[in-house]
Design a protein around this motif. Structure first.
Motif, PDB file in Angstrom:
ATOM      1  N   ASN A 179      31.811  48.941  36.136  1.00  0.00           N
ATOM      2  CA  ASN A 179      30.899  48.383  37.251  1.00  0.00           C
ATOM      3  C   ASN A 179      30.438  49.518  37.908  1.00  0.00           C
TER       4      ASN A 179
ATOM      5  N   TYR B 190      27.382  38.952  39.147  1.00  0.00           N
ATOM      6  CA  TYR B 190      27.628  39.064  40.633  1.00  0.00           C
ATOM      7  C   TYR B 190      27.520  40.590  40.966  1.00  0.00           C
ATOM      8  N   GLN B 191      26.634  41.485  40.240  1.00  0.00           N
ATOM      9  CA  GLN B 191      26.372  42.729  40.675  1.00  0.00           C
ATOM     10  C   GLN B 191      25.247  42.652  41.908  1.00  0.00           C
TER      11      GLN B 191
ATOM     12  N   PRO C 293      36.760  36.805  33.372  1.00  0.00           N
ATOM     13  CA  PRO C 293      36.419  38.280  32.828  1.00  0.00           C
ATOM     14  C   PRO C 293      37.088  38.337  31.321  1.00  0.00           C
TER      15      PRO C 293
ATOM     16  N   LYS D 257      21.323  51.239  37.470  1.00  0.00           N
ATOM     17  CA  LYS D 257      21.718  50.846  36.280  1.00  0.00           C
ATOM     18  C   LYS D 257      21.086  49.935  35.399  1.00  0.00           C
TER      19      LYS D 257
ATOM     20  N   GLU E 154      44.150  45.647  37.561  1.00  0.00           N
ATOM     21  CA  GLU E 154      43.920  44.300  37.457  1.00  0.00           C
ATOM     22  C   GLU E 154      42.947  43.564  38.257  1.00  0.00           C
ATOM     23  N   THR E 155      43.158  44.240  39.514  1.00  0.00           N
ATOM     24  CA  THR E 155      42.471  43.467  40.817  1.00  0.00           C
ATOM     25  C   THR E 155      40.638  43.630  40.278  1.00  0.00           C
TER      26      THR E 155
ATOM     27  N   PRO F  48      30.130  43.604  33.311  1.00  0.00           N
ATOM     28  CA  PRO F  48      31.658  44.108  32.950  1.00  0.00           C
ATOM     29  C   PRO F  48      32.329  42.835  32.567  1.00  0.00           C
TER      30      PRO F  48
ATOM     31  N   LYS G  90      39.207  44.293  37.549  1.00  0.00           N
ATOM     32  CA  LYS G  90      38.686  43.389  36.470  1.00  0.00           C
ATOM     33  C   LYS G  90      38.087  42.080  37.127  1.00  0.00           C
ATOM     34  N   GLU G  91      38.794  41.535  38.108  1.00  0.00           N
ATOM     35  CA  GLU G  91      38.509  40.091  38.631  1.00  0.00           C
ATOM     36  C   GLU G  91      37.657  40.101  39.986  1.00  0.00           C
ATOM     37  N   SER G  92      37.292  41.157  40.302  1.00  0.00           N
ATOM     38  CA  SER G  92      36.683  41.457  41.696  1.00  0.00           C
ATOM     39  C   SER G  92      35.200  41.325  41.545  1.00  0.00           C
ATOM     40  N   ASP G  93      34.401  40.428  42.227  1.00  0.00           N
ATOM     41  CA  ASP G  93      32.943  40.613  42.152  1.00  0.00           C
ATOM     42  C   ASP G  93      32.591  41.606  43.283  1.00  0.00           C
TER      43      ASP G  93
ATOM     44  N   ILE H  39      45.693  39.384  43.962  1.00  0.00           N
ATOM     45  CA  ILE H  39      44.363  38.671  44.243  1.00  0.00           C
ATOM     46  C   ILE H  39      43.339  39.965  44.242  1.00  0.00           C
ATOM     47  N   ALA H  40      42.093  39.528  43.725  1.00  0.00           N
ATOM     48  CA  ALA H  40      41.069  40.551  43.556  1.00  0.00           C
ATOM     49  C   ALA H  40      41.013  41.414  44.720  1.00  0.00           C
TER      50      ALA H  40
END
Lengths: 164, 529
Positions: free
Chosen positions: A30, B198-199, B371, B209, A89-90, B353, A92-95, B388-389
């Motif tokens: 990203n 969501y980039q 993902p 990019k 891990e986080t 990604p 990979k899941e975070s927008d 949590i993300a």
């Protein structure tokens, strides 16, 4: 232990931080994640350069002792935060990975601040105690900067039109 | 959804709020019934006594627009009675004390007054949710189509975090998406602030990019939502509008205003599979292929990317959407060609990604839930397993505020809108199906017996509903499904159209209009003139 030792210790911490963030920058695809890790790595290098200038300003007193209480460095502050925050891990899941990273970054600065506070508490020499206290305040300032950048981005994201 | 559809069957408790699941998501509704048979507890919250309420351990018929107050009330009871997950809160969340402070004043009695509920039912629901080991929350537009929709979603997240229900199987926060591929459309950048995955468009590094990949200069500005586009058309800031697979004249609030806007725009292109009410206003109509006439993928509500395979040829000049877009792109001077949707997916994977490990070869063996960060990754059945993300779940306490338009002496009733089982969206497809039209031929208004008696209205009477935006006519269905002083209309029908009445006030963050609460006046009429 002397002033030089403490500064070299702090420099090493900043260098570790820079390397840690640099390594992470190459690990994710990203672009926002990559850029922020690279930016943080650069910031840590700026901190390193600042400390280096301080060290030079005071001159070399000779005799660098790697033993002693202060050199029991918490080398794993970065690693520990990476693990406790599950950064692999986080992300990979975070927008919005920049919030995940900045949060970890200000927590790392907080860890440093607390580490220097403790070091100041245990230092017997008043001069060393004073240096640790100054470093603690310095890290507190960094924590504030990262937190305020986190808050700014959070606010920015909160005004974006989400949903669908 | 944070979790997966199949996991519902193993839930210990299900909390369904603002979702008429058995009518709007029948497959998921059926799984909820299975879960109930397996011993799960069920809480249903809706202003209408929907079918699922018959299966509920507790059903809460709340006043439209009071979701946040109810959620605060549930959290008040959970904390008061010590049902919160303290170790989860400590290890995986932040800002709990703020939440605790805010919900302190939301006693069951106060919330009962705001929501029109029995405080005992609020306590019962809180105990069911708070005592369950694995409790899932399921919601749809009954939560989001309010001026406070985003805050209500945050409050749902607060409730789930409070009881440790994020990051475990058969639990989570689960918005059920309203169309088969709305998730996929958002994933691919169908939002004003996003590129695929969501980039964010306002990030220079993201723009760089995509510019490198596409070899064209791109805008880094956040775009406009539909409501903002309509405002800009009226101000002559937008002169060209391209609508794909949408029928806003029927689906968007304040239909009179929507028509005015679409008639005002200089040039209107509509791409659809049928000539919808909106397409009738178009300068150019681009005929699109239907789902069975094209290859591609849909991404469903559980983030599952699934293959769709062409079964029949498209009629006439109709083409798949991707091909129409590619040809327009080529005509505009960008020469890139794609020979098959698989080539597009390869580009998606290279730039996104969360889709990086998805390709058509893998999809031959079944869908993949993003993902999927690489080709070896099996996909993600439920999110936030390790953490949590954000790092920690952030409690975002929110206060109840009234809807934008409350009943008054001129417009004393609340209109709420929704969908029914036998029609889909604006009926561009289902309205052509004889069987469905036999079952659900026309619009109607559900009105409570007491209200109907007060107004001299009987079952089947033609009634006129008037709001500050317009009026519409439909036949009355007198029923105790709906509370006093509240009426319900389906939004599908262009005759007896609910959206002549609805409010264009939007949620400040998501810009979603408040389709669920509009103040109206009701009168019985002899016949429609």
């Amino acid at each position: 232990m002397d002033y030089e030792q403490v500064l070299k210790y702090a420099m090493q911490m900043e260098l570790d931080g820079s390397n840690f963030f640099k390594e992470k920058a190459g690990h994710f695809s990203n672009p926002t994640t990559q850029k922020l890790f690279q930016d943080l790595s650069d910031v840590e290098m700026e901190h390193y350069a600042y400390l280096e200038r301080q060290l030079k300003a005071y001159g070399d007193n000779g005799g660098f002792d790697t033993s002693g209480e202060v050199m029991d460095r918490e080398e794993d502050i970065f690693k520990a935060r990476e693990e406790s925050e599950h950064i692999e891990e986080t992300l990979k899941e975070s927008d919005i990975p920049d919030l995940t990273i900045l949060r970890m970054a200000y927590l790392i600065e907080r860890d440093y601040k607390e580490f220097y506070e403790r070091a100041a508490e245990y230092a017997k020499d008043e001069g060393i105690k004073s240096i640790f206290t100054k470093l603690s305040k310095w890290e507190e300032g960094h924590e504030r900067i990262f937190k305020s950048e986190y808050d700014r981005r959070m606010k920015e994201y909160m005004t974006l039109p989400w949903g669908g | 959804m944070t979790n997966s559809i199949q996991e519902i069957k193993a839930a210990d408790a299900m909390f369904v709020i603002g979702s008429n699941t058995t009518e709007n998501h029948p497959v998921i509704g059926a799984m909820m019934k299975q879960a109930k048979r397996n011993g799960a507890k069920l809480i249903v919250v809706d202003p209408r006594r929907i079918e699922l309420a018959d299966y509920a351990d507790v059903y809460l018929k709340l006043k439209p627009g009071t979701n946040i107050a109810l959620l605060n009330g549930l959290m008040h009871v959970i904390i008061r009675d010590g049902l919160q997950d303290n170790s989860y809160i400590k290890e995986r969340t932040e800002n709990y004390e703020e939440l605790k402070r805010l919900v302190e004043s939301y006693t069951p009695e106060r919330v009962g007054d705001i929501c029109g509920l029995d405080p005992k039912d609020i306590e019962k629901a809180a105990h069911i949710y708070g005592s369950a080991k694995k409790a899932g929350i399921y919601y749809t537009m009954g939560i989001t189509q309010h001026t406070t929709g985003t805050h209500a979603v945050m409050n749902i997240s607060n409730l789930a975090l409070l009881c440790g229900n994020v990051g475990i199987e058969s639990a989570g926060v689960n918005p059920l998406r309203g169309q088969n591929n709305v998730q996929g459309a958002c994933d691919m950048g169908g939002l004003p602030g996003d590129l695929p995955g969501y980039q964010k468009v306002h990030k220079p590094e993201v723009i760089e990019k995509f510019q490198n990949a596409w070899d064209r200069e791109l805008s880094g500005k956040v775009g406009l939502t539909i409501t903002e586009m309509f405002e800009s058309i009226e101000k002559d800031k937008i002169k060209f509008l391209y609508i794909m697979g949408e029928n806003p004249i029927v689906s968007d609030p304040d239909s009179n205003h929507v028509r005015h806007v679409l008639e005002h725009v200089d040039f209107l292109v509509v791409q659809d599979i049928f000539l919808s009410e909106t397409a009738e206003l178009a300068d150019v109509v681009l005929p699109a292929a239907a789902f069975a006439e094209k290859d591609g993928t849909f991404t469903n509500t559980e983030r599952r990317v699934q293959r769709v395979r062409k079964a029949v040829e498209a009629p006439g000049e109709a083409k798949p959407d991707w091909q129409i877009l590619m040809e327009i792109m080529n005509h505009m001077g960008y020469e890139k060609q794609y020979s098959h949707p698989a080539r597009i997916m390869a580009e998606v994977a290279s730039l996104t990604p969360s889709y990086a490990g998805i390709n058509y070869k893998r999809l031959e063996h079944g869908g993949l839930q993003w993902p999927v960060p690489n080709e070896e990754h099996p996909g993600t059945r439920f999110l936030h397993k390790t953490a949590i993300a954000r790092g920690r779940g952030l409690f975002m306490p929110v206060e109840h505020v009234d809807s934008a338009e409350m009943p008054d002496s001129d417009y004393p009733y609340i209109l709420t809108t929704g969908r029914i089982l036998y029609q889909y969206h604006t009926m561009t497809m289902t309205g052509r199906e004889e069987g469905l039209m036999t079952l659900a031929p026309s619009s109607f208004v559900e009105i409570n017996e007491t209200t109907a008696n007060k107004l001299g209205i009987s079952e089947g009477d033609m009634i006129r509903l008037t709001s500050r935006r317009g009026e519409t006519h439909a036949r009355a269905r007198v029923t105790d499904r709906i509370g006093e002083d509240v009426v319900f209309m389906p939004f599908h029908y262009s005759e007896g159209q609910a959206n002549y009445l609805t409010n264009t006030a939007t949620d400040e963050i998501a810009k979603i209009p408040e389709l669920k609460v509009a103040a109206v006046r009701i009168e019985r009429v002899q016949e429609v003139l």
